[in-house]
Design a protein around this motif. Sequence first.
Motif, short mmCIF file in Angstrom:
data_model
loop_
_atom_site.label_atom_id
_atom_site.label_comp_id
_atom_site.label_asym_id
_atom_site.label_seq_id
_atom_site.Cartn_x
_atom_site.Cartn_y
_atom_site.Cartn_z
N LEU A 1 7.74 4.59 -0.07
CA LEU A 1 6.35 4.15 -0.12
C LEU A 1 6.26 2.62 -0.16
O LEU A 1 5.35 2.04 0.44
CB LEU A 1 5.68 4.75 -1.35
N ILE A 2 7.19 1.96 -0.87
CA ILE A 2 7.20 0.49 -0.87
C ILE A 2 7.42 -0.03 0.54
O ILE A 2 6.79 -1.02 0.96
CB ILE A 2 8.27 -0.03 -1.84
N ARG A 3 8.28 0.64 1.29
CA ARG A 3 8.51 0.23 2.68
C ARG A 3 7.25 0.44 3.52
O ARG A 3 6.90 -0.41 4.35
CB ARG A 3 9.66 1.02 3.26
N ASP A 4 6.55 1.54 3.31
CA ASP A 4 5.31 1.78 4.06
C ASP A 4 4.26 0.73 3.72
O ASP A 4 3.53 0.26 4.61
CB ASP A 4 4.78 3.18 3.74
N ILE A 5 4.17 0.37 2.45
CA ILE A 5 3.20 -0.67 2.07
C ILE A 5 3.57 -2.01 2.70
O ILE A 5 2.70 -2.75 3.16
CB ILE A 5 3.14 -0.78 0.53
N PRO B 1 -5.61 -2.94 5.07
CA PRO B 1 -6.01 -2.50 3.72
C PRO B 1 -6.36 -1.03 3.63
O PRO B 1 -6.12 -0.40 2.60
CB PRO B 1 -7.23 -3.39 3.41
N GLU B 2 -6.91 -0.46 4.69
CA GLU B 2 -7.30 0.94 4.64
C GLU B 2 -6.08 1.84 4.50
O GLU B 2 -6.08 2.81 3.72
CB GLU B 2 -8.10 1.31 5.88
N VAL B 3 -5.03 1.55 5.24
CA VAL B 3 -3.81 2.36 5.16
C VAL B 3 -3.17 2.21 3.78
O VAL B 3 -2.71 3.19 3.17
CB VAL B 3 -2.82 1.96 6.27
N VAL B 4 -3.14 0.99 3.26
CA VAL B 4 -2.56 0.77 1.93
C VAL B 4 -3.35 1.51 0.87
O VAL B 4 -2.77 2.15 -0.03
CB VAL B 4 -2.51 -0.75 1.63
N GLU B 5 -4.68 1.48 0.97
CA GLU B 5 -5.51 2.21 0.01
C GLU B 5 -5.25 3.70 0.09
O GLU B 5 -5.19 4.40 -0.93
CB GLU B 5 -6.98 1.90 0.28
N HIS B 6 -5.06 4.19 1.31
CA HIS B 6 -4.77 5.62 1.50
C HIS B 6 -3.42 5.98 0.86
O HIS B 6 -3.27 7.05 0.24
CB HIS B 6 -4.77 5.95 2.99
N ILE B 7 -2.44 5.10 0.97
CA ILE B 7 -1.12 5.35 0.39
C ILE B 7 -1.23 5.46 -1.13
O ILE B 7 -0.66 6.36 -1.76
CB ILE B 7 -0.13 4.24 0.80
N TYR B 8 -1.98 4.55 -1.74
CA TYR B 8 -2.13 4.58 -3.19
C TYR B 8 -2.90 5.80 -3.66
O TYR B 8 -2.56 6.41 -4.69
CB TYR B 8 -2.84 3.31 -3.68
#
Length: 748
Positions: free
Chosen positions: A192-196, A203-210
Amino acid sequence: MPLHGACWFLCCRQGFSLLGREHGEKEEEEESFELRNSAQTGQLEVTLSQPTRSANGTPLSGVCEENSRLIVKKAMEDEPEVLVKWLLREVSGGWLRQRRFWFTLTADSLDCYSGPEKDARRLSMLVLTSLCSVLWPDKHTYKQTYWGLTVYGRKHCYKLFTKHFNEAVHWACAVQKVIDSKAPVETPTQLLIRDIEENKFNPEVVEHIYQHNPILTYTQSPLYAPLLPFPYGSLDHTDMAGKGYTSVREEAVRLFNCLQQLESAPEPVPLIQGILQTGLDLRPLRDELYCQTIKQTSITPKRTQTQTQPNPQLRYWQLLTCMSCTFLPSSSVLRYLRFHLKVQSVSVDTEVESYAWFIAQALEKTRCRECVPSWEEIQGLMGRQEMLCTVHYPGPGCCRIAISSHTTANELVRKMAERLGLQDSPNTFALFEQKACRERVIGGGTIIADVITRFELSVKEPDSEWRLCFKLYCLLDTDNISTDSIEYLFLYEQCHEMVVRGQLPACEDDLLSLAALRLQAVQGDYSALAPFPALEQVFPARVLEARALLTPAEPQGCPPPFPAGLLAGALWGHKRREEQDQRLRARLREEAALTTTAILERWKALSGYSRRDSMAAYLTIARQWSGFGCTLYEVDFYISSTGSFSQRLWLGVAASCVSLYRQGEAEALECLPIAQICSYGVSDSNTFRITAGDRDLLFETSKLTEIMQLMNAYFSATRRQLGKDDCITMETTPKLRPSLLELPSHPV
C-alpha cells in the motif's frame, strides 16, 4: 562375590557402550546421502550410502530401493539440492529432550519424518521463506558430543543436533541457500505504501486507498502482527538478549501496545523514553515504529473527548516529534512520512499543522542520537520548544542559552563567543565536560542534547556533578589580550587551574608567591578575620606530598623488631603499615601548616595590590616558563621504536611546537617545532605517533582523542593564518574510530 559380580557387570556395560558409540559414529558417517544436479551433464547424480541396520538393530535390506525411489521422486522436481539424514531434534515434553527423526530438505521446506521408509509418517513441516533464519553451530550451541543448529520458521523452530561439526555446518549452508533463493516477502502495508507513492499526485486514488484499507489508519484494536516483514528468530544469541528483548517480531507487536498506552497515560515521558530506547537498540524496528505512528496519526479517531481526557492523536504526534529528533527511518519510509506530513500540514486542526511543520523541519537536521532524549528535552519537544542549557566559563560566571535537539558543540561555541564578545579573538575556544578537577573536551560535531542526557544519567552516581564549561582551547596569541577583556580573565583562571594541578613547573618560592597573589586577587588585603580557603585551592597538593615523602619514614636509632611466627609477622606488618600511614598524615599536616604560614606572610606584603595588579603579577610569574600556553598530557614515551624501554613524561602541545618534559621540570627534554613535524596519528588503541624527519616518536596514553583533537585544531589554525594547505598530513588507519579524528569544537 556379589561385589565382584557387580563390578564385572558395570565393566561389561561400559565396554558395550563404548563399542556401540564407536559403531554409532561409523553409521553417522555412512547414513548421509545427497542429491545434486550435475552442472556439466545435466543428469541427476545420486550419491547413496545407507546403513545396513536401523536404529533398533533390524535389517534394512529391501528398504534401500524404496528410499532410492523416494529421493528420485523429490529430485525430479529439479531441486538444486536435497539433503536427507537422521538428526536429533530437541522436543518439549517427556523425559527425552532430544529424539531421533528423519529429516528431508527440499527446495520449499524442511520436513520431519518418523523414518526413512516411503510410507513414513510426516510429523511436521517447516516452510522456508525469505523470512526464515538459521542460527549456525558454534560453541554456545555445543552440547556434550553434539553440534546444534537452529532453523526459525513462522510457526515452528527446529533445534537440530549432529555429532559432526562439518555436517552441522553443511546443513546450515544448505538451509540458508534455500532461504536466500526465495523471493522477498512483502506485507500489505509495504504494497500500500508503494501504491500511495505511485499515486501521490492523484488525491482521489490516495483517498480511496486509505478508505478501503484500515491497516493504514488509526485503530483502537491491538496489533497481532508487524506492519513490515521481519525475520523469524529470537535475539537470545545477540547482545540485545541481555536487555530483555526476545525477537524483533514480538518487540514490534509490543511497541504498538506501548503506543496505545500513551492515550491514557497520565505521564507520557517514561513511555516515550522506553519506546525511543527500543528504537535505538533495535535498528530494524525504526521503520516499523514510524509506520505504526503514521498509522495512528492518519485519521482523527471518532470518539468523544472530554476536558479531562487527553487527545490521543496529539500524544502520537508528540511521540512522532520525539522520534524525528532521535533517529531517521529508511529512505522509502522517509518518503512516505514526508508525504504524510504534507497531507497533514493542511489539516483543519491547527495544532496538528504545527506538529507536522515542526517534524518536517527536524527531519532535515536529525542525525542518529547516542542517547535517548532527557526528560527536559522530551518536555520541550512535546511543546515544540527549545530547552535552556547552562554553560559555565572560568570564574563564577555562567550563561543560559537556548538549544535544540540538533545543536552541536561548534554551534554552541559560536553562540557563547558572540554572547561574550569573543568572536574576533585570534584564540579559539571549546566546550568541556567538567567535574571538580576532571575535564574532557567535547568534539565539535557532538550533539549537546546527548551530553546533557549523560549528565542526567550521572546524577544517580555518587559525587557526580558534571557541567558544561566554555574555555580557551588553542592559545595562538597571549601577548595582545587586553587586560580589561573577559578573555584575560579566562587566561588567568585557566593558568591558575594548571598551577593547582601541578602542571606548571615552577620553583617553590614562585609557587608561594602565586598562592599569595591568588588570595590577594580573590579576597583583597589580608585580614585576620578573612577566611583562608583549603590549601589545595591555591597551592599544588603534589608538592606537599613530595615534600612529606622526603622526610625519613622511621625514627632514627630505633631498629624495627622482628617477631617470630607467620601470624605474628602478618599482624606486625599490618600494624607497621598503619603506623607509617599515620606518620605520613602527620607529616602532611606539618608541611601544610608551614606552607600556610609562608603564604600568609607573603599575602600580608601584598597590601594595596588591586585585583588587576594581582592578576598581572600572577601571569608575569607564570610566563617565565618557556612552555606557557601549552596543554600537558601524561604519556609513556618509548625510547626506541621497538618499545624496549619507556618512561613517564609530559607531552606539551602548543601552537608553535610539541615538547617533552620530565614531570615537575621546567626545561624541555625535546622540542619539535611545527614546521619539522611531517605527520602524526594513532598507531593502535592507545599509542600515539609523531613523525619528525627520520624519527618516529611513540607515546602510550589514555588521552588519544584529546591529543588528536588539539593537534588538529592547532594545525587548522596554522593553515588559516599562513594560508597553506600542505603544511601537515594526518595519518589515518581504517581501524580507528571516527571520533579519534574528529575536529575540535571550534570553527575551522
